[in-house]
Design an enzyme around this catalytic site. Structure first.
Site, PDB file in Angstrom:
ATOM      1  N   ASP A 182      20.356 -53.175  -4.509  1.00  0.00           N
ATOM      2  CA  ASP A 182      21.790 -53.131  -4.258  1.00  0.00           C
ATOM      3  C   ASP A 182      22.295 -54.392  -3.563  1.00  0.00           C
ATOM      4  OD1 ASP A 182      21.522 -50.574  -5.199  1.00  0.00           O
ATOM      5  OD2 ASP A 182      22.482 -49.608  -3.484  1.00  0.00           O
ATOM      6  N   HIS A 326      17.348 -53.508  -1.300  1.00  0.00           N
ATOM      7  CA  HIS A 326      18.473 -54.432  -1.228  1.00  0.00           C
ATOM      8  C   HIS A 326      17.962 -55.861  -1.337  1.00  0.00           C
ATOM      9  CE1 HIS A 326      19.690 -50.712   0.792  1.00  0.00           C
ATOM     10  NE2 HIS A 326      20.918 -51.004   0.403  1.00  0.00           N
TER      11      HIS A 326
END
Length: 381
Positions: A182, A326
């Protein structure tokens, strides 16, 4: 403040500036789009796209007609033929002129951004020379994006799957997990792509629209090297607390940005923070997108050691797992080689999210958090 190019060519350059102000309980946004004419070397406001005052008067009338179809939600009397009202105009990929208004400018604040697309054939007689060149520049960019070219780096030959197409792994017969990343693209995304290519592993990237606009080469590389590019909103705000209009604005802008770069429209949405509301699901369904969260979180946002991230991923991984990470964190990217080695050692195949669901596929508007769930039992609304 956020910015993006509305057009960029030797004939016309448009820059869209969006300013957000936190008003205590929510955000208020205002937008301005400025144009630069390379031929004259001069900048212009959005009304510079039009051929004088009569054209602006006619455009205002067309916009009012379009707003009439929205009933009492907007106040057409607020639409006046002046440069301050028509201060954000640009063309979409079809050549329509999109006129957008600030929050609260022509209707209730709960509506958020209000925009009207005036069809290309209607707006054509109203355009200035700069306007015609800007319209043509956007149309030509749209045609090029449908057939993306290699931007200059050497594409790898390792992954067999490309973007949102299924790969050669049958997850009904093999142990599969989906690594998802992400918030990128970021400063460590390029190195992450190198690592995934070396290990012949596919992943799903949920990209933020602002990052897509600023780092298009990385996003194009994701798609070319066999990964899937998904939608993670424009500015990473909590969509579950926003009205449908703002959800649609955020996801729609990001989808357009990704499409412009890779020539494909994202079919997966991951709302920031995994926060899902009925409005988010409704908008996703209208956009033809599935909503994806996760069932394994190694908490890499707060971890300070790559080894801790790798240990959590490997410990909690299971067949069908959707793993949240992430790529904006160095420690996360540092953990990837160990994660890939250890998961492969346990017999796992690394695939994109849709591959987890095989022939059953994924449906728009449904929420998916694990390949082991039975999404068919979920209601669409």
């Amino acid at each position: 403040m956020e910015w993006q190019f509305a057009a960029a060519s030797p004939e016309a350059v448009g820059v869209r500036l969006r300013t957000g102000e936190f008003l205590g309980t929510n955000w208020g946004n205002s937008t301005r789009t400025y144009w630069f004419d390379p031929r004259s070397g001069k900048a212009a406001r959005s009304t510079g796209l039009l051929a004088g005052r009569p054209a602006l008067d006619r455009l205002a009338a067309l916009v009012k007609e379009a707003l009439a179809e929205r009933g009492g939600q907007v106040e057409r009397s607020r639409v006046t033929a002046d440069a301050d009202t028509f201060d954000s105009m640009a063309f979409n990929r079809n050549g329509d002129l999109v006129v957008e208004f600030d929050d609260c400018e022509v209707g209730r604040c709960s509506l958020g951004r209000v925009a009207v697309a005036v069809p290309a054939q209607q707006v054509a007689p109203l355009l200035s020379d700069l306007g015609r060149r800007a319209q043509q520049a956007v149309r030509e960019a749209a045609r090029r994006s449908a057939h993306p070219v290699n931007p200059g780096f050497a594409a790898t030959s390792s992954p067999d799957a490309v973007s949102n197409r299924a790969g050669n792994v049958d997850c009904a017969k093999r142990k599969c997990v989906a690594l998802t990343f992400d918030d990128g693209p970021g400063p460590y995304t390029g190195r992450l792509l190198d690592l995934l290519a070396e290990q012949r592993a596919r992943a799903t990237f949920f990209t933020v629209g602002g990052g897509v606009a600023s780092e298009p080469a990385l996003v194009r590389r994701m798609s070319m090297e066999g990964h899937l590019v998904g939608n993670h909103s424009w500015a990473h705000r909590d969509l579950s607390k926003q009205p449908s209009s703002k959800v649609a604005d955020s996801l729609g802008k990001t989808s357009d940005a990704v499409s412009e770069v890779i020539g494909q429209t994202p079919t997966l949405v991951r709302p920031p923070y995994g926060a899902v509301s009925q409005e988010v699901r409704d908008v996703a369904r209208e956009m033809g997108c599935s909503v994806v969260t996760w069932d394994v979180d190694p908490e890499d946002q707060t971890a300070t050691k790559a080894s801790d991230i790798a240990d959590r991923v490997v410990r909690e991984a299971h067949p069908g797992a959707i793993i949240l990470m992430h790529d904006i964190h160095r420690e996360t990217v540092d953990a990837v080689p160990d994660i890939l080695k250890r998961l492969r050692g346990k017999g796992y195949s690394l695939v994109t999210v849709p591959e987890l669901y095989g022939s059953a596929g994924m449906q728009a508007g449904r929420m998916y958090r694990s390949g082991n769930e039975l999404p068919g039992k979920q209601p669409l609304t």
